[in-house]
Design an enzyme around this catalytic site. Sequence first.
Site, PDB file in Angstrom:
ATOM      1  N   ASN A 166       0.817  -1.220   0.000  1.00  0.00           N
ATOM      2  CA  ASN A 166       0.000   0.000   0.000  1.00  0.00           C
ATOM      3  C   ASN A 166       0.851   1.270   0.000  1.00  0.00           C
ATOM      4  O   ASN A 166       1.949   1.281   0.542  1.00  0.00           O
ATOM      5  CB  ASN A 166      -0.926   0.035   1.216  1.00  0.00           C
ATOM      6  CG  ASN A 166      -1.989  -1.053   1.139  1.00  0.00           C
ATOM      7  OD1 ASN A 166      -1.989  -1.857   0.210  1.00  0.00           O
ATOM      8  ND2 ASN A 166      -2.866  -1.117   2.118  1.00  0.00           N
ATOM      9  N   VAL A 167       0.285   2.342  -0.593  1.00  0.00           N
ATOM     10  CA  VAL A 167       1.013   3.622  -0.697  1.00  0.00           C
ATOM     11  C   VAL A 167       1.586   4.027   0.655  1.00  0.00           C
ATOM     12  O   VAL A 167       2.733   4.461   0.771  1.00  0.00           O
ATOM     13  CB  VAL A 167       0.070   4.738  -1.204  1.00  0.00           C
ATOM     14  CG1 VAL A 167       0.773   6.090  -1.172  1.00  0.00           C
ATOM     15  CG2 VAL A 167      -0.408   4.437  -2.606  1.00  0.00           C
ATOM     16  N   LYS A 168       0.782   3.861   1.687  1.00  0.00           N
ATOM     17  CA  LYS A 168       1.194   4.291   3.029  1.00  0.00           C
ATOM     18  C   LYS A 168       2.536   3.667   3.446  1.00  0.00           C
ATOM     19  O   LYS A 168       3.362   4.303   4.087  1.00  0.00           O
ATOM     20  CB  LYS A 168       0.089   3.892   4.019  1.00  0.00           C
ATOM     21  CG  LYS A 168       0.241   4.501   5.382  1.00  0.00           C
ATOM     22  CD  LYS A 168      -0.957   4.127   6.225  1.00  0.00           C
ATOM     23  CE  LYS A 168      -0.612   4.300   7.698  1.00  0.00           C
ATOM     24  NZ  LYS A 168      -1.433   3.487   8.555  1.00  0.00           N
ATOM     25  N   GLY A 169       2.771   2.435   3.062  1.00  0.00           N
ATOM     26  CA  GLY A 169       4.063   1.802   3.290  1.00  0.00           C
ATOM     27  C   GLY A 169       4.356   1.424   4.717  1.00  0.00           C
ATOM     28  O   GLY A 169       3.455   1.157   5.516  1.00  0.00           O
TER      29      GLY A 169
END
Length: 272
Positions: free
Chosen positions: A152-155
């Site tokens: 996910n982008v959030k990482g």
Amino acid sequence: MSKHPTQTPPGPSLVPLRGAGKGPRPVNLQAVRAYGDTLDDGQMMLSFALPVPFSEEAKEAGRELCRKMGLLEPQVYHAHDLGEGFTYLTIYARNPHTVDFTKISVPKLDARRLDRHGVEALWAEHMTRKIRILGACTGDDAHTVGIDAILNVKGYHGEKGLEAYKCFEVKNLGAQVSNDVLLQEARAFAADAILVSQVVTQKDCHRSNLAALIDLAEAEGLRAGITYVCGGPRLSHAIALELGFDAGFGAGTTPTEVASFVVQAVVRERQP
Ligand code: B12
């Protein structure tokens, strides 16, 4: 990608160890012992539960089990009642055995560690379309936090996940995906890499499930041409290779480590 273990270069057999105010002391790397209070005392701590009621007998049973394991002078440091006839124990004991650290060899990823810029630069040099990555947490496993941290982008750990890279197109199928469905999706998506998460390890279900995925992929003609990566807190690169995967990642993995491996594996796969 080479599937052969790389030999860890043997270090010097004696390395200095800093002791409190006593200057360097030698560690014999050919006969390493567990360290408790002082060098070479062999002391170690074990925690486990016994299916017997909390009692003095339960503590003695714990000590007896340690003696049977070859441990010396077991002492119960902590014990408590788990309820329903179970006892939890923490035991400190002396282990007389040694390991030869100079003979230890662990397979390592066959890839350079690139940063995000390096990953995207390598991709741009070799490819004109995005690398398609399919991720899932498979079998009965519903622990999606790990695969989400990577994808996910959030990482994770201050790093963006693979979705944030311009070189990747990511599809995350989420929890409890069967191997069957994963491979159907892989075919439909024309995946370059399949990323599987396995967190639950009860009765070694992670191993059987991962091995079954590779068997099915081979049977369906989907093993060649796709990079298979697995991850989870009790997985390692060595276990992954044993199960037929191209790479495995354990606890604390960051997205960049995975991106770095995947881009190099996919680029290499495409070269004649
Ligand atoms: C949160 C959690 C849950 C949540 C999950 C929510 C969700 N959406 O994920 C809920 C409450 C649903 C849950 C349920 C259960 N859980 Co639970 N859970 C946890 C817990 C507390 C944290 C896991 C976590 O999120 N870690 C944080 C992430 C970031 O770490 P990670 O998973 O290790 O991922 C990192 C790496 O491993 C790696 N990685 C992971 N996957 C992948 C994949 C790839 C491709 C790559 C490259 C890397 C990678 O990268 C990540 C980032 O570094 C752990 C205990 C613990 N402290 O670990 C127990 C734990 C995992 N759960 C456990 C159990 C037993 C269960 C249940 C069976 C309990 C029950 N009796 O119902 C159920 C099972 C449900 C199921 N069908 O799977 C046990 C597993 C024991 C075992 N060895 O099998 C643990 C260890 C708790 C324990 N000590 O007993 N759980």
